[in-house]
Design a protein around this motif. Structure first.
Motif, mmCIF file in Angstrom:
data_model
loop_
_atom_site.group_PDB
_atom_site.id
_atom_site.type_symbol
_atom_site.label_atom_id
_atom_site.label_comp_id
_atom_site.label_asym_id
_atom_site.label_seq_id
_atom_site.Cartn_x
_atom_site.Cartn_y
_atom_site.Cartn_z
ATOM 1 N N ASN A 14 0.776 -1.157 -0.161
ATOM 2 C CA ASN A 14 0.145 -0.142 0.077
ATOM 3 C C ASN A 14 0.913 1.039 0.351
ATOM 4 O O ASN A 14 0.702 2.437 -0.255
ATOM 5 N N GLU A 16 4.361 3.112 -0.336
ATOM 6 C CA GLU A 16 5.735 3.864 -1.090
ATOM 7 C C GLU A 16 6.493 2.588 -0.465
ATOM 8 O O GLU A 16 7.758 2.407 -0.752
ATOM 9 N N ILE A 114 3.937 4.259 -9.663
ATOM 10 C CA ILE A 114 2.760 3.533 -8.298
ATOM 11 C C ILE A 114 1.896 4.431 -8.493
ATOM 12 O O ILE A 114 0.570 3.878 -8.903
ATOM 13 N N GLU A 115 2.389 5.758 -9.355
ATOM 14 C CA GLU A 115 0.766 6.644 -9.467
ATOM 15 C C GLU A 115 0.722 6.643 -11.259
ATOM 16 O O GLU A 115 -0.887 6.484 -11.785
ATOM 17 N N ARG A 118 -1.766 3.208 -10.223
ATOM 18 C CA ARG A 118 -2.270 2.901 -9.734
ATOM 19 C C ARG A 118 -3.793 2.285 -9.749
ATOM 20 O O ARG A 118 -4.758 2.188 -8.253
ATOM 21 N N GLU A 119 -4.826 2.650 -10.489
ATOM 22 C CA GLU A 119 -5.786 1.374 -10.464
ATOM 23 C C GLU A 119 -6.259 -0.133 -9.631
ATOM 24 O O GLU A 119 -7.095 -0.667 -9.679
ATOM 25 N N CYS A 142 0.488 -6.279 -10.709
ATOM 26 C CA CYS A 142 -0.357 -5.703 -10.639
ATOM 27 C C CYS A 142 -1.659 -6.286 -10.637
ATOM 28 O O CYS A 142 -1.557 -6.698 -11.626
ATOM 29 N N ARG A 154 -6.617 5.550 -3.154
ATOM 30 C CA ARG A 154 -5.770 5.251 -4.293
ATOM 31 C C ARG A 154 -5.923 6.920 -5.192
ATOM 32 O O ARG A 154 -5.198 7.625 -5.120
ATOM 33 N N CYS A 155 -7.508 6.564 -5.254
ATOM 34 C CA CYS A 155 -8.072 8.608 -6.058
ATOM 35 C C CYS A 155 -8.394 9.760 -5.087
ATOM 36 O O CYS A 155 -9.596 9.505 -4.580
#
Length: 243
Positions: A14, A16, A114-115, A118-119, A142, A154-155
């Protein structure tokens, strides 16, 4: 969901710091490729400084066409009329084995990775050689997630802003089991798997499923025919989705 929470008996990454804990002494982290990243050329278009690109297998996972790809809309390769708009994900599934690629990127590339992805839900997994010998380091995979989890963890910008990238396409959900593979993307994955050899290609055909989790890609191609292989990527995706 707390850091390091286990899901399906695998470790979820979750923060970094969870990723950094997987890094080798010399500051590299292993990434698993299962779709477009089966192609070294495609992987290098995303990670120009990757090292040690090689083939591996993952036990207890299957590939599924279940995520709606924002990139497909941006580049005009999503077909809304036929709902051929899905990209690939991987999910735990007992008894399944998939052939993947593994490569290393610098630890400093983790935030961008990660960015960009991110989904997905990020998992730490142990790849093996094709004859079953575990790799020394865990790798990042992923995997399928859910809209609930994505928008909760995340969003940060919220649903409204997120779905603007889909323009006028009336897309309001990322993770769906009622959509079909994006044709240009599927062609790329098939070519990439073929380039890895017969074992990887047959594994892709037989251990990759539509969103129904029943129909394999081999069965799907028997039904829709080979016209998918004529779907050339647009100029903007030539390097990334050229097989």
């Amino acid at each position: 969901m707390s850091s390091g929470h286990r899901h399906y008996n695998v470790k979820v990454l979750n923060e970094e710091s969870d990723f950094e804990a997987l890094a080798s002494k010399d500051g590299y982290i292993s990434i698993c490729g299962f779709g477009s990243l089966l192609s070294e050329k495609s992987a290098k278009s995303t990670f120009p400084e990757l090292i040690n690109f090689r083939i591996a297998r993952l036990t207890g996972f299957r590939r599924v066409f279940t995520g709606v790809g924002g990139l497909f809309f941006v580049h005009g390769i999503a077909n809304m009329a036929t709902e051929e708009i899905a990209g690939l994900s991987v999910e735990p599934c007992e008894g399944e084995i998939i052939i993947v690629t593994v490569f290393e990127i610098k630890k400093s590339e983790i935030p961008a990775f990660i960015e960009r992805e991110r989904e997905y839900r990020f998992l730490a997994v142990v790849p093996e050689t094709l004859d079953g010998k575990p790799f020394p380091n865990e790798a990042v995979l992923c995997s399928s997630s859910s809209d609930e989890e994505f928008f909760k963890f995340r969003c940060k910008e919220g649903r409204e802003v997120y779905f603007q990238q889909y323009g006028e396409y009336k897309i309001h959900k990322i993770w769906r089991d009622d959509v079909l593979p994006c044709r240009v993307y599927l062609r790329h994955c098939l070519l990439a798997a073929k380039n890895l050899g017969d074992e990887a290609y047959n594994n892709f055909l037989d251990h990759t499923f539509l969103g129904d989790r029943k129909t394999t890609i081999r069965q799907y191609l028997e039904k829709v025919g080979t016209s998918i292989m004529d779907e050339e990527p647009p100029e903007s995706l030539r390097a990334r989705y050229g097989g």
